[in-house]
Write a protein that holds these residues in place. Sequence first.
Motif, PDB file in Angstrom:
ATOM      1  N   ILE A 190       0.847  -1.196   0.000  1.00 20.03           N
ATOM      2  CA  ILE A 190       0.000   0.000   0.000  1.00 20.03           C
ATOM      3  C   ILE A 190       0.880   1.243   0.000  1.00 20.03           C
ATOM      4  CG2 ILE A 190      -1.880   1.230   1.144  1.00 20.03           C
ATOM      5  CD1 ILE A 190      -2.609  -1.345   2.587  1.00 20.03           C
ATOM      6  N   THR A 207       3.125   4.078   5.046  1.00 24.75           N
ATOM      7  CA  THR A 207       2.696   2.792   4.470  1.00 24.75           C
ATOM      8  C   THR A 207       2.458   1.753   5.558  1.00 24.75           C
ATOM      9  OG1 THR A 207       4.921   1.805   4.143  1.00 24.75           O
ATOM     10  CG2 THR A 207       4.112   3.279   2.424  1.00 24.75           C
ATOM     11  N   CYS A 231      -0.994  -0.250   6.233  1.00 30.34           N
ATOM     12  CA  CYS A 231      -1.066  -1.716   6.263  1.00 30.34           C
ATOM     13  C   CYS A 231      -1.685  -2.221   7.562  1.00 30.34           C
ATOM     14  CB  CYS A 231       0.327  -2.318   6.065  1.00 30.34           C
ATOM     15  SG  CYS A 231       0.881  -2.288   4.341  1.00 30.34           S
ATOM     16  N   SER A 286      -5.105  -4.147   7.258  1.00 32.82           N
ATOM     17  CA  SER A 286      -5.004  -5.517   7.776  1.00 32.82           C
ATOM     18  C   SER A 286      -6.112  -5.800   8.790  1.00 32.82           C
ATOM     19  CB  SER A 286      -3.632  -5.727   8.421  1.00 32.82           C
ATOM     20  OG  SER A 286      -3.579  -6.941   9.138  1.00 32.82           O
ATOM     21  N   THR A 299      -4.170 -12.399   8.474  1.00 28.64           N
ATOM     22  CA  THR A 299      -3.168 -11.509   7.898  1.00 28.64           C
ATOM     23  C   THR A 299      -1.905 -11.468   8.743  1.00 28.64           C
ATOM     24  OG1 THR A 299      -3.882  -9.527   9.106  1.00 28.64           O
ATOM     25  CG2 THR A 299      -5.012  -9.996   7.020  1.00 28.64           C
ATOM     26  N   ILE A 304       1.811  -8.709   8.823  1.00 28.73           N
ATOM     27  CA  ILE A 304       2.493  -7.561   8.237  1.00 28.73           C
ATOM     28  C   ILE A 304       3.995  -7.736   8.400  1.00 28.73           C
ATOM     29  CG2 ILE A 304       2.743  -5.050   8.266  1.00 28.73           C
ATOM     30  CD1 ILE A 304       0.001  -4.962   9.725  1.00 28.73           C
ATOM     31  N   THR A 339       4.862  -5.264  13.759  1.00 31.81           N
ATOM     32  CA  THR A 339       5.068  -6.023  12.527  1.00 31.81           C
ATOM     33  C   THR A 339       6.135  -7.078  12.764  1.00 31.81           C
ATOM     34  OG1 THR A 339       6.852  -4.620  11.649  1.00 31.81           O
ATOM     35  CG2 THR A 339       4.581  -3.916  11.195  1.00 31.81           C
ATOM     36  N   PHE A 356       0.991  -8.553   4.164  1.00 27.84           N
ATOM     37  CA  PHE A 356       1.175  -7.138   3.845  1.00 27.84           C
ATOM     38  C   PHE A 356       2.666  -6.824   3.901  1.00 27.84           C
ATOM     39  CE2 PHE A 356      -3.225  -7.289   4.964  1.00 27.84           C
ATOM     40  CZ  PHE A 356      -3.834  -6.257   4.273  1.00 27.84           C
ATOM     41  N   ALA A 412       4.944  -3.943   4.154  1.00 20.53           N
ATOM     42  CA  ALA A 412       4.908  -2.519   4.507  1.00 20.53           C
ATOM     43  C   ALA A 412       6.320  -1.958   4.601  1.00 20.53           C
ATOM     44  CB  ALA A 412       4.177  -2.341   5.838  1.00 20.53           C
TER      45      ALA A 412
END
Length: 235
Positions: free
Chosen positions: A50, A77, A81, A85, A95, A97, A107, A126, A128
């Motif tokens: 993203i 970003t 995320c 998410s 999900t 990250i 994350t 994701f 990120a």
Amino acid sequence: MNDIKRVILKLSGEALAKDKASGYNDELIENIANQVKTIIDKGIDVGVVIGGGNYWRGRSNDNIDRTKADQIGMLATIMNCIYVSEIFRSCGIKTNILTPFECGSMTKLFSKDRANKYFEKGMVVFFAGGTGHPYFSTDTGIVLRAIEMDADAILLAKAVDGIYDSDPKVNPNAKKYDKISIHDVVDKQLGVIDMTASVMCMENKMPLMVFGLNEDNSIVNALSGNFNGTVVTVD
């Protein structure tokens, strides 16, 4: 496109805000989540990158050092995320990250093995924080991750419904391409993704599918034969 097993989806930060100046349009994000769930249920792995444009457009501010501006963009970003998410999770999607640098407990640190482990569990991953370095856009970040993760294609969900020979917002007679080679994208400097990312796609034969995020079921259609955007070939 019937043999696609893994895709990386790029979402524009500005597109997530839709009609707002910043922030998020939850209805739009829930629609994206439901489309992604449909794809996952077909056995296709989905990674997501993203942009940060709904929060930060640092390159337009000359008062801030470029490195610092890009670092703020990376953090934007990550915020995107985390938010998206959580919306995905509320829609029943597992999900995780990953970032290219430590980010506390928010994350996990990116590695190919870790990402593949999450994909094997049916999770949306994701990616990120971009590449973790300044001077590289999220365009470059998504191409890098797509190549690293052996993706079959990159899905670019944009505000415009494909690639044109000129800006359709400025030129009402702009011609839309149904299919175009990555070589022509580079030669004509069409600006679909930045030049660094375009050259990476060309050298590593990574195809792109460019389409409008706001079209009904556009993400699913990109993989189901009802595609209305532009296919960027690499042959």
